[in-house]
Design a protein around this motif. Structure first.
Motif, PDB file in Angstrom:
ATOM      1  N   ASP A 118       0.817  -1.210   0.000  1.00 17.30           N
ATOM      2  CA  ASP A 118       0.000   0.000   0.000  1.00 17.30           C
ATOM      3  C   ASP A 118       0.850   1.260   0.000  1.00 17.30           C
ATOM      4  O   ASP A 118       0.518   2.262  -0.635  1.00 17.30           O
ATOM      5  CB  ASP A 118      -0.946  -0.001   1.200  1.00 17.30           C
ATOM      6  CG  ASP A 118      -0.199  -0.106   2.519  1.00 17.30           C
ATOM      7  OD1 ASP A 118       0.996  -0.461   2.493  1.00 17.30           O
ATOM      8  OD2 ASP A 118      -0.817   0.155   3.574  1.00 17.30           O
ATOM      9  N   ARG A 119       1.988   1.218   0.692  1.00 18.38           N
ATOM     10  CA  ARG A 119       2.874   2.383   0.705  1.00 18.38           C
ATOM     11  C   ARG A 119       3.544   2.570  -0.653  1.00 18.38           C
ATOM     12  O   ARG A 119       3.716   3.701  -1.121  1.00 18.38           O
ATOM     13  CB  ARG A 119       3.925   2.213   1.800  1.00 18.38           C
ATOM     14  CG  ARG A 119       4.701   3.480   2.146  1.00 18.38           C
ATOM     15  CD  ARG A 119       5.429   3.288   3.456  1.00 18.38           C
ATOM     16  NE  ARG A 119       4.487   3.248   4.560  1.00 18.38           N
ATOM     17  CZ  ARG A 119       4.171   4.303   5.309  1.00 18.38           C
ATOM     18  NH1 ARG A 119       4.719   5.477   5.056  1.00 18.38           N
ATOM     19  NH2 ARG A 119       3.316   4.184   6.296  1.00 18.38           N
ATOM     20  N   ARG A 120       3.899   1.502  -1.313  1.00 14.10           N
ATOM     21  CA  ARG A 120       4.497   1.611  -2.639  1.00 14.10           C
ATOM     22  C   ARG A 120       3.468   2.074  -3.671  1.00 14.10           C
ATOM     23  O   ARG A 120       3.784   2.850  -4.570  1.00 14.10           O
ATOM     24  CB  ARG A 120       5.105   0.275  -3.055  1.00 14.10           C
ATOM     25  CG  ARG A 120       6.447  -0.019  -2.388  1.00 14.10           C
ATOM     26  CD  ARG A 120       7.018  -1.355  -2.804  1.00 14.10           C
ATOM     27  NE  ARG A 120       6.395  -2.450  -2.101  1.00 14.10           N
ATOM     28  CZ  ARG A 120       5.930  -3.565  -2.671  1.00 14.10           C
ATOM     29  NH1 ARG A 120       5.999  -3.694  -3.984  1.00 14.10           N
ATOM     30  NH2 ARG A 120       5.388  -4.528  -1.956  1.00 14.10           N
ATOM     31  N   ALA A 121       2.238   1.596  -3.533  1.00 15.25           N
ATOM     32  CA  ALA A 121       1.181   2.060  -4.437  1.00 15.25           C
ATOM     33  C   ALA A 121       0.910   3.548  -4.235  1.00 15.25           C
ATOM     34  O   ALA A 121       0.720   4.295  -5.209  1.00 15.25           O
ATOM     35  CB  ALA A 121      -0.092   1.244  -4.203  1.00 15.25           C
ATOM     36  N   ALA A 122       0.907   3.986  -2.984  1.00 14.24           N
ATOM     37  CA  ALA A 122       0.719   5.418  -2.710  1.00 14.24           C
ATOM     38  C   ALA A 122       1.852   6.233  -3.315  1.00 14.24           C
ATOM     39  O   ALA A 122       1.634   7.324  -3.853  1.00 14.24           O
ATOM     40  CB  ALA A 122       0.634   5.650  -1.204  1.00 14.24           C
TER      41      ALA A 122
END
Length: 284
Positions: A118-122
């Motif tokens: 989720d942090r990489r997608a953000a």
């Protein structure tokens, strides 16, 4: 892929400034190459005119595809069963530039290598979509005509993002941690797989950071000057427009002088036979 035995995966040193800069330059090269190839294919299908209309969309999609297939894939490091001191990465999460310089993304806030999905997608969407949306809305002529206040606000947001990016670059060249402002917001740093050499000193880019900082200060001064001049101009205009004012000026010229010149221009033209000056020239 396993690392040397350790009780923690965070045994790698921080990536040096030169590694981070080279990685980003390499990524920009690959993104530019992918965009050129995509535009070449789309131009043969759609034509140059249609492709020009969708230029911003093509750029955004190319970036999403590139970073989605590199940064977006993979899973965090996990311990190997039966060997709690060994760690493995199921799928690599490096971009081509990071692979070129052997650096890895690391979440300094959660202690994950690589960061969670989720942090990489953000990171991917926040790095691409805001710039695309602002550029798309800013070039919309109908929006500028129908909603000038909104268009003005969007231009201010673009300016704020540009200045914040330069501030982030200044801090990076001085301290060398976050090259991308979105990585600073999400707390994503980069680690190097090369051990530090205590006998060599890494190159410093502090001078470049100082130069960018000086340019930012100059821009700030240029932005503040009109704001400071507005109250003074308002007072001056009020004083000039006051009734009965004897020191009224127009374009740095007294209004009385401008009126005299205008009256002289409006005077009727004197025929040549009635002009005394012409008669003197004729007699001489």
């Amino acid at each position: 892929m396993s690392s040397s035995p350790s009780s923690s995966p965070l045994v790698f040193p921080r990536a040096q400034q030169a590694q981070i800069i080279r990685a980003n330059q390499r990524d920009l090269f690959h993104v530019s190459s992918l965009r050129e190839q995509t535009e070449s294919v789309l131009r043969s299908w759609l034509g140059t005119r249609r492709l020009t209309r969708w230029e911003k969309e093509v750029d955004a999609v190319v970036k999403l595809v590139y970073y989605g297939l590199t940064t977006g894939r993979g899973s965090p490091i996990q311990p190997i069963r039966g060997h709690p001191t060994d760690w493995e990465v199921r799928i690599a999460t490096q971009t081509l530039g990071e692979e070129y310089t052997d650096i890895w993304q690391y979440s300094s806030r959660r202690g994950q290598l690589p960061p969670s999905l989720d942090r990489r997608a953000a990171l991917i969407f926040l790095s691409v979509l805001p710039t695309y949306i602002l550029a798309k809305l800013g070039s919309n002529a109908s929006l500028n005509q129908r909603h000038p206040d909104l268009a003005n606000w969007l231009r201010k947001v673009q300016k704020v993002l540009s200045v914040s990016t330069e501030i982030n670059m200044t801090v990076f060249y001085l301290r060398g941690r976050y090259y991308d402002p979105m990585k600073r917001v999400l707390g994503i740093q980069q680690l190097s797989s090369f051990p530090e050499n205590p006998h060599t000193r890494p190159p410093s880019y502090s001078l470049l950071g100082v130069m960018i900082g000086i340019r930012l200060i100059y821009r700030l001064v240029q932005e503040i000057k009109p704001l400071l001049a507005q109250p003074n101009n308002g007072k001056a205009s009020n004083a000039e427009s006051a009734p009965g004012s004897a020191n009224a000026f127009l374009d740095e010229r007294p209004i009385s002088e401008v009126i005299k010149v205008q009256n002289a221009e409006d005077a009727p033209v004197v025929p040549a036979e009635d002009d005394e000056v012409e008669e003197l020239y004729a007699l001489s």
